[in-house]
Scaffold this active site. Structure first.
Site, PDB file in Angstrom:
ATOM      1  N   HIS A  54     -10.922  25.739  40.243  1.00 50.50           N
ATOM      2  CA  HIS A  54     -10.064  25.958  41.223  1.00 50.50           C
ATOM      3  C   HIS A  54     -10.147  27.188  41.801  1.00 50.50           C
ATOM      4  CE1 HIS A  54      -6.531  26.146  43.931  1.00 50.50           C
ATOM      5  NE2 HIS A  54      -6.154  26.980  43.284  1.00 50.50           N
ATOM      6  N   ASP A 113     -27.569  36.214  69.412  1.00 47.85           N
ATOM      7  CA  ASP A 113     -27.756  35.479  68.320  1.00 47.85           C
ATOM      8  C   ASP A 113     -27.490  36.516  66.926  1.00 47.85           C
ATOM      9  OD1 ASP A 113     -28.133  33.797  66.050  1.00 47.85           O
ATOM     10  OD2 ASP A 113     -29.418  32.463  67.379  1.00 47.85           O
ATOM     11  N   TRP A 162     -11.439  32.468  36.141  1.00 50.81           N
ATOM     12  CA  TRP A 162     -12.585  33.076  37.088  1.00 50.81           C
ATOM     13  C   TRP A 162     -13.110  34.250  36.822  1.00 50.81           C
ATOM     14  CZ3 TRP A 162     -12.994  36.616  41.207  1.00 50.81           C
ATOM     15  CH2 TRP A 162     -11.821  37.342  41.605  1.00 50.81           C
ATOM     16  N   SER A 165     -26.278  35.382  48.520  1.00 47.09           N
ATOM     17  CA  SER A 165     -25.758  34.994  50.022  1.00 47.09           C
ATOM     18  C   SER A 165     -24.955  35.652  50.545  1.00 47.09           C
ATOM     19  CB  SER A 165     -25.194  33.492  49.677  1.00 47.09           C
ATOM     20  OG  SER A 165     -24.505  33.151  51.062  1.00 47.09           O
ATOM     21  N   SER A 166     -23.896  36.212  49.758  1.00 46.64           N
ATOM     22  CA  SER A 166     -22.936  37.232  50.611  1.00 46.64           C
ATOM     23  C   SER A 166     -23.485  38.616  50.943  1.00 46.64           C
ATOM     24  CB  SER A 166     -21.877  37.691  49.567  1.00 46.64           C
ATOM     25  OG  SER A 166     -20.977  36.332  49.136  1.00 46.64           O
ATOM     26  N   HIS A 190     -11.126  43.980  42.878  1.00 44.50           N
ATOM     27  CA  HIS A 190     -10.199  44.399  43.922  1.00 44.50           C
ATOM     28  C   HIS A 190     -10.795  44.420  45.202  1.00 44.50           C
ATOM     29  CE1 HIS A 190      -6.242  44.804  44.662  1.00 44.50           C
ATOM     30  NE2 HIS A 190      -6.634  45.729  45.521  1.00 44.50           N
ATOM     31  N   GLU A 243     -13.067  42.872  46.407  1.00 44.18           N
ATOM     32  CA  GLU A 243     -13.200  41.533  46.730  1.00 44.18           C
ATOM     33  C   GLU A 243     -11.964  40.683  47.231  1.00 44.18           C
ATOM     34  OE1 GLU A 243     -15.360  39.108  46.560  1.00 44.18           O
ATOM     35  OE2 GLU A 243     -13.997  37.384  46.817  1.00 44.18           O
ATOM     36  N   TYR A 289      -9.825  42.096  49.181  1.00 42.15           N
ATOM     37  CA  TYR A 289      -9.874  42.666  50.573  1.00 42.15           C
ATOM     38  C   TYR A 289     -10.888  42.222  51.336  1.00 42.15           C
ATOM     39  CZ  TYR A 289      -6.052  45.694  49.029  1.00 42.15           C
ATOM     40  OH  TYR A 289      -4.905  45.933  48.612  1.00 42.15           O
ATOM     41  N   SER A 311      -5.440  40.171  64.691  1.00 42.13           N
ATOM     42  CA  SER A 311      -5.328  41.191  65.934  1.00 42.13           C
ATOM     43  C   SER A 311      -5.979  40.309  66.999  1.00 42.13           C
ATOM     44  CB  SER A 311      -6.028  42.355  65.240  1.00 42.13           C
ATOM     45  OG  SER A 311      -5.541  42.980  63.979  1.00 42.13           O
ATOM     46  N   HIS A 364      -4.976  48.503  38.311  1.00 38.54           N
ATOM     47  CA  HIS A 364      -3.828  47.928  38.253  1.00 38.54           C
ATOM     48  C   HIS A 364      -3.750  46.434  37.661  1.00 38.54           C
ATOM     49  CE1 HIS A 364      -4.429  46.854  42.726  1.00 38.54           C
ATOM     50  NE2 HIS A 364      -4.526  45.663  41.903  1.00 38.54           N
ATOM     51  N   HIS A 365      -5.076  46.019  37.485  1.00 38.53           N
ATOM     52  CA  HIS A 365      -5.102  44.658  37.152  1.00 38.53           C
ATOM     53  C   HIS A 365      -4.985  44.640  35.397  1.00 38.53           C
ATOM     54  CE1 HIS A 365      -6.339  42.496  40.651  1.00 38.53           C
ATOM     55  NE2 HIS A 365      -6.857  43.826  41.316  1.00 38.53           N
ATOM     56  N   THR A 405      -1.455  49.398  55.056  1.00 37.91           N
ATOM     57  CA  THR A 405      -0.902  47.726  55.159  1.00 37.91           C
ATOM     58  C   THR A 405       0.293  47.714  56.146  1.00 37.91           C
ATOM     59  OG1 THR A 405      -1.976  47.456  53.101  1.00 37.91           O
ATOM     60  CG2 THR A 405      -0.796  45.584  54.270  1.00 37.91           C
ATOM     61  N   LYS A 435      -0.304  48.330  59.791  1.00 38.69           N
ATOM     62  CA  LYS A 435      -0.863  46.759  60.495  1.00 38.69           C
ATOM     63  C   LYS A 435       0.189  46.141  60.908  1.00 38.69           C
ATOM     64  CE  LYS A 435      -4.993  45.773  59.934  1.00 38.69           C
ATOM     65  NZ  LYS A 435      -6.237  46.331  59.944  1.00 38.69           N
ATOM     66  N   ARG A 469       1.315  32.607  32.746  1.00 40.91           N
ATOM     67  CA  ARG A 469       0.478  31.906  33.759  1.00 40.91           C
ATOM     68  C   ARG A 469      -0.674  31.289  32.857  1.00 40.91           C
ATOM     69  NH1 ARG A 469      -3.657  36.443  36.281  1.00 40.91           N
ATOM     70  NH2 ARG A 469      -4.794  34.604  37.536  1.00 40.91           N
TER      71      ARG A 469
END
Lengths: 533, 329
Positions: free
Chosen positions: A83, A112, A148, A175-176, A259, A261, A263, A274, A308-309, A334, A337, A456
């Site tokens: 998932h 293009d 994951w 790809s990314s 991390h 990732e 963002y 925006s 922090h993870h 943040t 924003k 979890r």
């Protein structure tokens, strides 16, 4: 910029054969048109959204009641792992790349993307990557089931699925990276004359910054999973303590990717919001320049908060404190924003078309995810929150009513431009309200579960967690079913409907080059570069 | 409000699908109506205050940051909602297109959050330093995670005492796929073990946490702290249960560790120092007796490979049967 002007109208007549799309499968297989490739990305993303969603339904069905009723715990772990992988790499990221493909050339007045063949390649890697990933469900031992995050040594315990997982991640990573290179080259080289960087729409800005994040961190993930691969097959000991390696090092490397990732999955969402809020507030974006600086600050800070993870994994006190402070610091840009979006609406003239509804939903619910994020940054309290359902609630609030709502808002905003048709507004609004109600029924109780002590990633739970899990599951089924309306709205709109004007949102104040070309956007647009002011 | 009825339902062991659904819908409706005011009659919604020195500090920090967030949310959401009501196109609002930026406003809403964050960070840092100070412990116990059980080794004065702590039989049977046993009828379903960890109250107990296979995490919410058990690493943790709070406290493994991740609970029996001394004496006496006899199969050292073999085990009803039974097969 010169490239954009080179294609003069007379030269273009000589190549009339290339005017329209190829027919049949060739159009898609050999696609070099940014619109076709964008459409393919978005279609893949929608399919993966439903595949990943079906897995979430299995998870919520098993968690409806205590006791194991439907699936084996091992299969539960596979569903949970898949998932996450499918939603992150298959739904959210390709959706943003699809939107970038469609909208960046239209917003900067380019004919293009700068590298069309590379663009084709970076898309066509993905169907193979996901076929490979999903086919692990059929191999002996089943799909990856170690989460994951693929922490060793657990990740190394899975059999045939393991090399397939690693290879599919490599494909997604390539790809990314290629997609990111394309975005950067396009934005830096193909802007219409007069479109300075500071005049560029926020969506392009956030994507430019995101593209740099991708190039910086996807190779780190590739390195981490390659080390896992050699640990598994070639008896290296990068992460094997018995061989002098270090399982904790994997976590550091993974989250140095992981991390930023996070963002990568939210900055383009900020860009979409925006775009939408000023249009339906009929007022220019408040503090546009500070929005760009805030985005860049968030991107920079995202590189120095990975610890922090890992607060409960045993880092030195000084490291814990550093990561606590750097994480709390992210709240500042943040906050800027959120305040700027609010100020944009203030003294505006608001109307509530579907894109605006999703943007407003984003504002409120992303903020809730931000608050729980601030709570999670407090190291001592994190010793309770970490690895509990509180974390699950937090990241789903920023990803679902955050990133996913922004994507849906973006689709509802630009869909008439893509298809030339207006969609069923009433259906889209129903989709919004059902999604908003159910997403909160789904995820808000998970805060309570986590605080009350439910870990979890467990397939079964103690009976005192029953009530909130039931509520959450009901929300989950409701949210899942509501998404069928999204698919219906899109399919109807593609097939026909009331014709949209070039401006689409007449009466509101859409701003930008994409609204100056007809709807649907012609197959080739801005062959002559527009002059910006 | 129908909160009382809900509480009754919570205890009643009925289990028809209809009843379950009705209860869930009732709870959903009640939760929408009651909000947080129903916290007492409801299943738990907040972090437990806990029974240790640290858990009290952590709870205080949690509540502080929670209320700060609530206050900010009320202010920010208040402004947003006001904007949504006051500046509606349908009510003829005219946009003020000149309002595009304000340096003063932006400086203010950058500085205020910084000040709030500093105010939050100082007590958190102080507590953090306290949590990481594991010196002057009165008792040290090594905690080792296995797939999927815990092993405890007492060091120092109580050395020699060591045992595995595995999910209790009745929870194990009830948690099998389609066991037909209602978990609500099982006492402390998934939260009970054969041999709980026993510690004294009022004593600083240092736990050395490690793992024999994959990463686990040791977490008892009432103690306020959790730590990962990582192979090759020893993480430290300390627990000092306040006197007067003797009793049994329960938790679970908190790091995904494979198929049995949800089935390796932690149970800690906190005794008064006097009772703890008696328990230690009894354990040591039993050890002396046992050392005369040959080592029983249950404590044979080759359990880890057996545990690993179960990863790909089919979902037979006995798939999570205790290891002792398997070895004797």
């Amino acid at each position: 910029m010169a490239h954009a002007i080179e294609i003069a109208p007379d030269a273009h007549d000589a190549h009339a054969a290339h005017d329209g799309p190829d027919t049949g499968i060739r159009r898609w297989l050999f696609a070099t048109n940014h619109k076709d490739i964008g459409t393919m990305y978005l279609t893949l993303s929608l399919i993966m959204f439903f595949v990943g969603g079906a897995m979430a339904m299995v998870i919520r069905a098993e968690l409806f009641e205590p006791g194991m009723q439907l699936v084996d715990p091992a299969f539960y772990n596979q569903m949970m792992t898949m998932h996450a992988l499918v939603m992150i790499f298959g739904a959210v990221m390709p959706a943003f790349v699809g939107l970038a493909n469609w909208m960046i050339p239209l917003q900067i007045g380019a004919p293009d993307m700068a590298l069309p063949r590379l663009n084709n390649f970076s898309f066509w890697l993905l169907p193979f990557a996901f076929t490979l990933l999903l086919s692990t469900l059929l191999v002996p031992g089943g799909a990856p089931a170690g989460g994951w995050t693929m922490y060793p040594p657990l990740a190394l315990q899975f059999g045939d699925s393991f090399p397939m997982l690693i290879f599919s991640i490599h494909l997604m990573g390539i790809s990314s990276i290629l997609g990111a290179i394309n975005v950067i080259v396009t934005i830096l080289n193909l802007r219409a004359p007069g479109m300075t960087l500071l005049k560029m729409p926020l969506f392009c800005w956030t994507w430019l910054i995101t593209a740099y994040l991708l190039i910086a961190v996807m190779p780190v993930l590739a390195g981490a999973v390659t080390m896992l691969l050699t640990d598994h097959f070639f008896h290296t000991s990068f992460f094997n303590a018995a061989g002098g390696g270090d399982p904790l090092m994997y976590e550091h490397i993974f989250w140095f990717f992981g991390h930023p990732e996070v963002y990568i999955m939210i900055l383009p969402a900020f860009g979409i919001i925006s775009e939408i809020i000023p249009t339906f507030s009929r007022k220019p974006l408040f503090g546009a320049t500070s929005m760009i600086y805030a985005t860049a600050s968030i991107a920079f800070l995202s590189f120095i908060v990975w610890g922090h993870h890992m607060f409960v994994d045993g880092m030195p006190t000084s490291a814990d404190l550093f990561f606590m402070l750097s994480t709390m610091l992210i709240a500042v840009p943040t906050g800027v924003k959120i305040f700027n979006w609010t100020a944009t609406m203030w003294r505006g003239s608001l109307s509530f078309e579907p894109p605006m509804l999703f943007a407003i939903g984003f504002l409120f619910m992303f903020s809730i995810g931000g608050f729980s994020g601030l709570m999670l940054a407090m190291v001592p309290a994190d010793f309770q929150y970490n690895q509990s359902y509180f974390v699950v609630a937090h990241f789903h609030y920023v990803l679902v009513p955050g990133a996913v709502f922004a994507i849906m808002g973006g689709v509802y905003y630009w869909l008439p431009k893509w298809t030339g048709n207006l969609y069923n507004m009433k259906l889209a609004k129903t989709h919004f309200w059902l999604s908003t109600i159910f997403v909160n029924v789904l995820f808000f109780p998970q805060h309570f579960l986590g605080l009350a002590g439910m870990p979890r990633r467990i397939p079964d739970y103690a009976v005192q967690f029953t009530d909130w899990n039931m509520v959450s599951s009901i929300g989950g089924f409701g949210f899942g079913l509501s998404q069928i309306l999204f698919a219906i709205a899109i399919i109807q709109c593609v097939r026909g409907g009331k014709k949209a004007t070039a401006e689409v949102w007449t009466g509101a104040a859409p701003h930008g080059l994409e609204w100056t070309i007809p709807s649907p956007a012609p197959y080739h647009s801005f062959q002559t570069a527009p002059e910006v002011r | 409000m129908n909160l009382n009825r809900l509480t009754v339902n919570h205890i009643r062991p009925t289990r028809t699908r209809g009843a379950v659904l009705r209860r869930a819908l009732g709870l959903l409706a009640a939760s929408l109506l009651a909000g947080s005011t129903g916290a007492q009659a409801f299943p738990a919604m907040n972090m437990p205050v806990g029974v240790t020195v640290l858990s009290h500090d952590i709870y205080r920090i949690h509540m502080e940051v929670l209320w700060v967030c609530v206050a900010i949310a009320v202010a920010v959401f208040g402004v947003m909602i006001t904007a949504l009501i006051r500046f509606r196109h349908s009510k003829g609002a005219v946009p003020d297109t000149t309002m595009t930026h304000s340096t003063a406003a932006e400086v203010i809403w950058t500085i205020i959050p910084v000040l709030i964050l500093v105010a939050l960070a100082i007590p958190a840092a102080r507590t953090m330093i306290k949590i990481d100070d594991t010196t002057h412990a009165g008792l040290t116990i090594r905690v080792t995670g296995y797939q999927w059980k815990w092993h405890y080794t007492y060091l120092g004065d109580a050395s020699g005492i060591r045992f595995f702590s595995t999910l209790s039989q009745n929870s194990n049977f009830a948690s099998q796929l389609d066991s037909g046993i209602d978990p609500r009828t099982v006492p402390h379903y998934l939260l009970s073990v054969d041999h709980p960890l026993v510690i004294p109250s009022g004593v600083k107990v240092r736990l050395l946490i490690t793992s024999a296979d994959v990463i686990h995490a040791w977490w008892v919410p009432a103690f306020g702290v959790k730590r990962s058990a990582i192979p090759g690493f020893i993480n430290e943790l300390w627990v000092k249960v306040l006197p007067g709070h003797e009793g049994v406290y329960r938790g679970q493994c908190a790091a995904l560790c494979g198929r049995g991740h949800g089935f390796m609970p932690i149970v800690v029996d906190v005794k008064t120092p006097a009772d703890f001394a008696k328990w230690v004496a009894a354990q040591k006496a039993a050890l002396k007796q046992a050392s005369a006899a040959p080592v029983p199969a249950a404590t044979a050292p080759n359990e880890a490979p057996v545990a690993r073999a179960r990863i790909a085990a089919p979902a037979s009803p006995l798939a999570r049967r205790p290891l002792t039974a398997r070895i004797s097969d």
